[in-house]
Design a protein around this motif. Structure first.
Motif, PDB file in Angstrom:
ATOM      1  N   ASN A  42       0.821  -1.338   0.111  1.00  0.00           N
ATOM      2  CA  ASN A  42      -0.195  -0.112  -0.045  1.00  0.00           C
ATOM      3  C   ASN A  42       0.765   1.172   0.063  1.00  0.00           C
ATOM      4  O   ASN A  42       0.986   2.182   1.073  1.00  0.00           O
ATOM      5  CB  ASN A  42      -0.843  -0.026   1.253  1.00  0.00           C
ATOM      6  N   PHE A  43       1.689   1.618  -1.093  1.00  0.00           N
ATOM      7  CA  PHE A  43       2.308   2.711  -1.260  1.00  0.00           C
ATOM      8  C   PHE A  43       2.261   3.076  -2.755  1.00  0.00           C
ATOM      9  O   PHE A  43       1.913   2.409  -3.463  1.00  0.00           O
ATOM     10  CB  PHE A  43       3.527   2.669  -0.515  1.00  0.00           C
ATOM     11  N   VAL A  44       3.002   4.232  -3.122  1.00  0.00           N
ATOM     12  CA  VAL A  44       3.219   4.587  -4.620  1.00  0.00           C
ATOM     13  C   VAL A  44       4.640   4.375  -5.059  1.00  0.00           C
ATOM     14  O   VAL A  44       5.403   4.654  -4.128  1.00  0.00           O
ATOM     15  CB  VAL A  44       2.300   6.044  -4.915  1.00  0.00           C
ATOM     16  N   LYS A  45       4.620   4.511  -6.225  1.00  0.00           N
ATOM     17  CA  LYS A  45       6.250   4.325  -6.803  1.00  0.00           C
ATOM     18  C   LYS A  45       6.981   5.602  -6.609  1.00  0.00           C
ATOM     19  O   LYS A  45       7.916   5.879  -6.513  1.00  0.00           O
ATOM     20  CB  LYS A  45       6.273   3.692  -8.267  1.00  0.00           C
ATOM     21  N   TRP A  46       6.083   6.591  -7.007  1.00  0.00           N
ATOM     22  CA  TRP A  46       6.788   8.155  -6.860  1.00  0.00           C
ATOM     23  C   TRP A  46       5.481   8.887  -6.208  1.00  0.00           C
ATOM     24  O   TRP A  46       4.358   8.864  -6.208  1.00  0.00           O
ATOM     25  CB  TRP A  46       7.152   8.725  -8.059  1.00  0.00           C
ATOM     26  N   ARG A  47       6.073  10.232  -5.732  1.00  0.00           N
ATOM     27  CA  ARG A  47       4.992  11.252  -5.455  1.00  0.00           C
ATOM     28  C   ARG A  47       5.896  12.612  -6.017  1.00  0.00           C
ATOM     29  O   ARG A  47       7.109  12.785  -5.458  1.00  0.00           O
ATOM     30  CB  ARG A  47       4.979  11.434  -3.968  1.00  0.00           C
ATOM     31  N   GLN A  48       5.065  13.361  -6.685  1.00  0.00           N
ATOM     32  CA  GLN A  48       5.627  14.834  -7.096  1.00  0.00           C
ATOM     33  C   GLN A  48       5.179  15.746  -6.054  1.00  0.00           C
ATOM     34  O   GLN A  48       3.958  15.901  -5.906  1.00  0.00           O
ATOM     35  CB  GLN A  48       5.359  15.010  -8.530  1.00  0.00           C
ATOM     36  N   VAL A  49       5.867  16.506  -5.656  1.00  0.00           N
ATOM     37  CA  VAL A  49       5.573  17.742  -4.683  1.00  0.00           C
ATOM     38  C   VAL A  49       6.313  19.109  -5.458  1.00  0.00           C
ATOM     39  O   VAL A  49       7.603  19.218  -5.389  1.00  0.00           O
ATOM     40  CB  VAL A  49       6.014  17.744  -3.211  1.00  0.00           C
ATOM     41  N   GLY A  50       5.378  20.000  -5.766  1.00  0.00           N
ATOM     42  CA  GLY A  50       5.885  21.109  -6.736  1.00  0.00           C
ATOM     43  C   GLY A  50       6.897  20.515  -7.780  1.00  0.00           C
ATOM     44  O   GLY A  50       6.306  19.827  -8.459  1.00  0.00           O
ATOM     45  N   ASN A  51       8.108  20.922  -7.795  1.00  0.00           N
ATOM     46  CA  ASN A  51       9.024  20.451  -9.011  1.00  0.00           C
ATOM     47  C   ASN A  51       9.963  19.488  -8.561  1.00  0.00           C
ATOM     48  O   ASN A  51      10.872  19.068  -9.065  1.00  0.00           O
ATOM     49  CB  ASN A  51       9.579  21.640  -9.699  1.00  0.00           C
ATOM     50  N   LEU A  52       9.634  18.920  -7.323  1.00  0.00           N
ATOM     51  CA  LEU A  52      10.596  18.044  -6.863  1.00  0.00           C
ATOM     52  C   LEU A  52       9.773  16.440  -6.933  1.00  0.00           C
ATOM     53  O   LEU A  52       8.755  16.521  -6.760  1.00  0.00           O
ATOM     54  CB  LEU A  52      10.871  17.821  -5.535  1.00  0.00           C
ATOM     55  N   ILE A 158      17.469   1.586  -3.601  1.00  0.00           N
ATOM     56  CA  ILE A 158      17.935   3.165  -3.681  1.00  0.00           C
ATOM     57  C   ILE A 158      16.544   4.029  -3.799  1.00  0.00           C
ATOM     58  O   ILE A 158      15.588   3.369  -4.450  1.00  0.00           O
ATOM     59  CB  ILE A 158      18.744   3.275  -4.960  1.00  0.00           C
ATOM     60  N   GLU A 159      16.919   5.130  -3.069  1.00  0.00           N
ATOM     61  CA  GLU A 159      15.616   5.822  -3.054  1.00  0.00           C
ATOM     62  C   GLU A 159      16.262   7.296  -3.880  1.00  0.00           C
ATOM     63  O   GLU A 159      17.564   7.625  -3.450  1.00  0.00           O
ATOM     64  CB  GLU A 159      15.233   6.573  -1.446  1.00  0.00           C
ATOM     65  N   VAL A 160      15.573   8.016  -4.580  1.00  0.00           N
ATOM     66  CA  VAL A 160      15.911   9.079  -5.406  1.00  0.00           C
ATOM     67  C   VAL A 160      15.021  10.393  -5.256  1.00  0.00           C
ATOM     68  O   VAL A 160      13.862  10.266  -5.258  1.00  0.00           O
ATOM     69  CB  VAL A 160      16.084   8.807  -6.767  1.00  0.00           C
ATOM     70  N   VAL A 161      15.578  11.447  -5.159  1.00  0.00           N
ATOM     71  CA  VAL A 161      14.872  12.619  -5.706  1.00  0.00           C
ATOM     72  C   VAL A 161      15.372  13.566  -6.520  1.00  0.00           C
ATOM     73  O   VAL A 161      16.638  13.764  -6.574  1.00  0.00           O
ATOM     74  CB  VAL A 161      14.896  13.643  -4.114  1.00  0.00           C
ATOM     75  N   VAL A 162      14.477  13.851  -7.460  1.00  0.00           N
ATOM     76  CA  VAL A 162      14.989  14.692  -8.657  1.00  0.00           C
ATOM     77  C   VAL A 162      13.999  15.922  -8.668  1.00  0.00           C
ATOM     78  O   VAL A 162      12.956  16.070  -8.462  1.00  0.00           O
ATOM     79  CB  VAL A 162      14.776  13.964  -9.967  1.00  0.00           C
ATOM     80  N   GLU A 163      14.857  16.877  -9.389  1.00  0.00           N
ATOM     81  CA  GLU A 163      14.074  18.290  -9.484  1.00  0.00           C
ATOM     82  C   GLU A 163      13.942  18.062 -11.064  1.00  0.00           C
ATOM     83  O   GLU A 163      14.606  17.744 -12.027  1.00  0.00           O
ATOM     84  CB  GLU A 163      15.246  19.335  -9.261  1.00  0.00           C
ATOM     85  N   LEU A 164      12.503  18.584 -11.264  1.00  0.00           N
ATOM     86  CA  LEU A 164      12.095  18.588 -12.623  1.00  0.00           C
ATOM     87  C   LEU A 164      11.907  20.184 -13.317  1.00  0.00           C
ATOM     88  O   LEU A 164      11.874  20.939 -12.385  1.00  0.00           O
ATOM     89  CB  LEU A 164      10.459  18.149 -12.639  1.00  0.00           C
ATOM     90  N   GLU A 165      12.058  20.180 -14.656  1.00  0.00           N
ATOM     91  CA  GLU A 165      11.971  21.398 -15.318  1.00  0.00           C
ATOM     92  C   GLU A 165      10.481  21.745 -14.990  1.00  0.00           C
ATOM     93  O   GLU A 165       9.617  21.006 -14.946  1.00  0.00           O
ATOM     94  CB  GLU A 165      12.204  21.354 -16.786  1.00  0.00           C
ATOM     95  N   GLU A 166      10.377  23.178 -14.862  1.00  0.00           N
ATOM     96  CA  GLU A 166       8.771  23.775 -14.548  1.00  0.00           C
ATOM     97  C   GLU A 166       8.081  23.881 -15.906  1.00  0.00           C
ATOM     98  O   GLU A 166       8.685  23.984 -17.087  1.00  0.00           O
ATOM     99  CB  GLU A 166       8.937  24.943 -14.015  1.00  0.00           C
TER     100      GLU A 166
END
Length: 166
Positions: A42-52, A158-166
């Motif tokens: 019961n979790f998601v593979k990713w979550r976007q918060v703002g541009n992260l 491995i866990e990852v945080v990336v910044e996305l282009e706006e």
């Protein structure tokens, strides 16, 4: 004259690398991205918060404990293979790897025997791949830590945080 020719070829090759997209580099490396499967719990593979974009921990298919069942080279390869799964997840999450502005933070967890201290060399398999694919954008802040166990006896997560282009 030889030196100028070499310098010119070096500069041109650097420009062609810069002009390549991450997906072109993945193809050039001979990597086929796997299918991204649904989570088993019961979790998601990713979550976007703002541009992260935050990815859940993704584990290797390689089983075993580093320093007991596996050596550093095998751990490096498990970490690189995990990186390929992360690339597939990033593609599924963004639709286009060109949307990735920068890798921000990586947490590499290594299933380690009590006297194994080479976790950074293991997680280098992931870090090296991200720089091969994304160039400078692939460099990241990082933790590489040992754990007494990981789920299903996987070698690396491995866990990852990336910044996305706006």
């Amino acid at each position: 004259m030889k030196h100028l020719t070499f310098l010119f070829l070096f500069l041109i090759s650097g420009l062609s690398l810069q002009a390549q997209t991450p997906e072109e580099r993945i193809s050039q490396l001979g990597i086929d991205l796997p299918e991204v499967k649904r989570p088993l719990a019961n979790f998601v593979k990713w979550r976007q918060v703002g541009n992260l974009l935050f990815l859940s921990g993704i584990g290797s298919d390689q089983k075993g404990r580093l320093g007991e069942d596996l050596n550093v080279e095998q751990g490096y390869e498990a970490s690189r293979a995990t990186g390929i799964m992360i690339l597939a997840t990033l593609k599924a999450a963004t639709g286009d790897l060109n949307r990735i502005k920068n890798f921000v933070k990586v947490r590499g967890m290594v299933n380690s025997a009590p006297d194994f201290y080479e976790q950074p060399q293991v997680i280098n398999g992931f870090s090296d791949l991200m720089v091969e694919v994304f160039g400078e954008k692939g460099k990241h802040a990082r933790a590489a830590v040992g754990h007494v166990s990981l789920p299903f006896n996987i070698a690396v997560e491995i866990e990852v945080v990336v910044e996305l282009e706006e």
